[in-house]
Design a protein around this motif. Structure first.
Motif, PDB file in Angstrom:
ATOM      1  N   LYS A 127     -15.730  -7.938  -2.844  1.00 16.55           N
ATOM      2  CA  LYS A 127     -14.541  -7.742  -1.999  1.00 16.55           C
ATOM      3  C   LYS A 127     -14.349  -6.263  -1.669  1.00 16.55           C
ATOM      4  N   TYR A 184      -7.612  -2.417   0.304  1.00 11.29           N
ATOM      5  CA  TYR A 184      -6.689  -3.387   0.904  1.00 11.29           C
ATOM      6  C   TYR A 184      -5.235  -2.922   0.843  1.00 11.29           C
ATOM      7  N   THR A 235      -2.759  -4.406  -4.288  1.00 11.42           N
ATOM      8  CA  THR A 235      -2.972  -5.672  -3.581  1.00 11.42           C
ATOM      9  C   THR A 235      -4.084  -6.524  -4.201  1.00 11.42           C
ATOM     10  N   VAL A 237      -6.041 -10.416  -2.772  1.00 13.13           N
ATOM     11  CA  VAL A 237      -7.385 -10.553  -2.198  1.00 13.13           C
ATOM     12  C   VAL A 237      -8.385 -11.189  -3.166  1.00 13.13           C
TER      13      VAL A 237
END
Length: 599
Positions: free
Chosen positions: A464, A473, A477, A481
């Motif tokens: 990610k 992000y 956060t 995610v």
């Protein structure tokens, strides 16, 4: 301009060190939409351990900044050092990350139970800068250490009481003190206080974080106990060391023990030639006594034996157990078809003509039936081979989205919905997840439980990071995610699918996914500059000043923190303390370079 007494400058910093980790008070958090759909379906939560710590840190940082600005002309400030450049770059990157985040509300104030949004990150950076500039004498550092001892001992006292079954949080009178008056009906009803004996969370709120706190702070007192010349202070610091070790043991913080002992070993290697005969003798006698006690306890299968056995379970047994699990084995979704493999059986689902059909592995149609007295909407497959699985038709989330819940056991279920004739995943809050969004796994298939399931988290977080590598992000956060719909991975890692992974258990990964790889690289460079100066000091310093002990102690604490950060993530109860210590360490390293430290 009104001149402010220099002593007042330290008060906000001293309060963060001594009071902030002790703050406990209930905050009812009514979830906004983004938080709600990424949580467990609850519309509100109550937090005791993070929100007010975060608010206190922000307020104290603002006050410290105002006092500093008003009085900066009367201070022996550090006008320019390389560290400032990297602090500024980190701040700019964090702000850019916030501005470009899809999740503004979370990036601003932080996620539920964590609250490390952009305001807290700005506070962290400010605390480093302010500490560099106001701690310009030994007395101020000494007073900070006393403030640290205050919270250190109180956290330990509450934790030790919890370990032996005297949990302050189970006292109804105390609960009334920390639950807001308008929510007094919650007294005695909250699960957060329903802890088993030996679960130590103290005022930090999590046993891992208690271990992290002592991994950061205990090494300071170890160094001070060796280097202090005052006998009474030596005894006090040694008592603090013993209490710190005890806290690391009762919290089962193997990471904290390893990181603190590695850091202290590095110090001993660096300082050994300066100890002198008497110092070396005393240290060896002390270490020998500790080893004798530990070996005696281990071979008698006492407390330490239990902890080492637990350690072996976590780091050896877990390396193979995931591949042996077979309750939930595989799930595949292909448009209007679902294949679920569990307990070596294959169940197929199909949607067509406005109805859901079930089939066995040979394609034979299976039918549902409902037991008498069973809750509404819950059915069982009318087949002896598959009757261990229940099917529940329900509604979830604020929008009352229709969901199909396949329950294999009490802790293992698959939540699905149908959208435009196609099966999709859905969480308890009604968030629909497209099954075509494949979960990328970098490593560790079949090893998900390794390192207390951190392998599972890291292997799914790192891919990610590379989807948004520059600025991440947005601050705090991670939970939004992370692929919490990875049912197979969740089961292999935690023996359940009914949980949410809300932290990365690695500070470096946390920085990278939240505010980007650039911020991570800048942070690493900042620390390399710090250690470059420290190594030069160790090799070249021969003055043996009284203040040296604080530089050694703080640097040893920083090393321990950075090692432990491999297994722990940042938390509001601990990171502000690290930032203040780092700021003081930078000041000391700068002064040693200039040889201008005030006695």
């Amino acid at each position: 301009m009104i001149k402010i007494k220099k002593e007042y400058l330290y008060i906000p910093i001293f309060l963060i060190i001594s009071i902030m980790p002790l703050i406990i008070y209930g905050k009812i958090d009514y979830l906004d939409y983004i938080t709600y759909i990424n949580w467990d379906g609850s519309k509100a939560e109550i937090d005791f351990f993070s929100y007010y710590k975060a608010m206190f840190t922000i307020i104290m940082t603002i006050i410290a900044s105002i006092l500093y600005i008003k009085n900066k002309h009367n201070l022996k400030r550090v006008d320019y050092i390389k560290e400032y450049k990297y602090l500024l770059f980190i701040l700019i990157v964090a702000i850019i990350s916030f501005l470009f985040s899809e999740y503004k509300s979370i990036s601003l104030g932080g996620f539920l139970f964590r609250y490390e949004g952009i305001l807290v990150i700005i506070s962290y950076i400010s605390l480093i800068y302010i500490s560099v500039n106001i701690f310009d004498n030994e007395k101020s550092i000494k007073n900070l250490i006393y403030c640290l001892l205050f919270s250190y001992f109180i956290i330990a006292l509450i934790g030790i009481m919890q370990y032996f079954g005297f949990d302050l949080f189970n006292n109804l009178t105390f609960q009334k003190m920390i639950i807001p008056n308008k929510h007094e009906y919650l007294v005695g009803k909250l699960n957060v206080f329903a802890r088993k004996n030996e679960i130590v969370s103290s005022t930090i709120g999590n046993s891992n974080y208690v271990g992290y706190y002592y991994a950061l702070t205990m090494p300071i007192f170890f160094i001070l106990s060796i280097m202090s010349k005052d006998i009474k202070k030596k005894v006090l610091y040694m008592l603090a060391v013993l209490i710190g070790i005890a806290m690391l043991l009762i919290t089962s913080s193997e990471t904290g023990l390893i990181s603190s002992f590695m850091a202290m070993t590095i110090f001993l290697i660096c300082y050994w030639r300066k100890l002198g005969y008497k110092g070396k003798r005393n240290l060896l006698v002390g270490l020998s006594a500790v080893l004798i006690i530990c070996f005696g306890n281990y071979f008698s299968k006492g407390f330490i034996y239990e902890k080492i056995d637990d350690f072996k379970y976590k780091f050896i047994y877990e390396s193979t157990v995931s591949s042996e699990k077979n309750i939930l084995q595989d799930i595949k979704i292909n448009n209007n078809n679902v294949s679920l493999k569990y307990k070596d059986k294959l169940l197929k689902m199909s949607y067509g003509n406005n109805k859901i059909s079930f089939f066995d592995n040979k394609g034979k149609r299976l039918f549902l039936s409902q037991n008498i007295g069973e809750r509404k909407g819950t059915f069982y497959i009318n087949n002896e081979e598959y009757n261990d699985l229940s099917v529940m038709f329900t509604e979830v989330g604020q929008d009352k989205t229709k969901a199909i819940v396949l329950e294999i056991s009490k802790n293992i279920e698959i939540d699905l919905t149908i959208e435009n004739g196609v099966f999709k995943y859905i969480n308890h809050a009604g968030k629909i997840i497209d099954p075509n969004e494949k979960v990328k796994v970098l490593f560790g298939n079949g090893k998900e439980e390794l390192l207390t399931s951190r392998i599972y988290i890291w292997a799914r977080t790192i891919p990610k990071i590379f989807e948004k590598p520059l600025f991440g992000y947005g601050p705090d956060t991670f939970e939004v995610v992370f692929p919490n719909h990875d049912y197979i991975g969740l089961y292999r890692a935690y023996d359940t699918t009914n949980m949410i992974v809300d932290k990365p258990h690695n500070t470096y990964i946390q920085i990278a996914i939240n505010i980007g790889i650039i911020a991570l690289i800048l942070s690493i460079i900042l620390m390399l500059i710090y250690f470059d100066k420290y190594i030069k000091f160790v090799h070249k310093n021969s003055n043996n000043l009284e203040i040296d002990k604080y530089y050694y102690g703080i640097t040893t604490a920083i090393i321990s923190f950075l090692i432990a950060a491999i297994m722990y993530d940042s938390t509001i109860a601990i990171t502000p303390i690290f930032c203040i210590l780092l700021g003081i360490g930078i000041r000391l390293s700068t002064e040693y370079e200039k040889n201008k430290m005030e006695g």
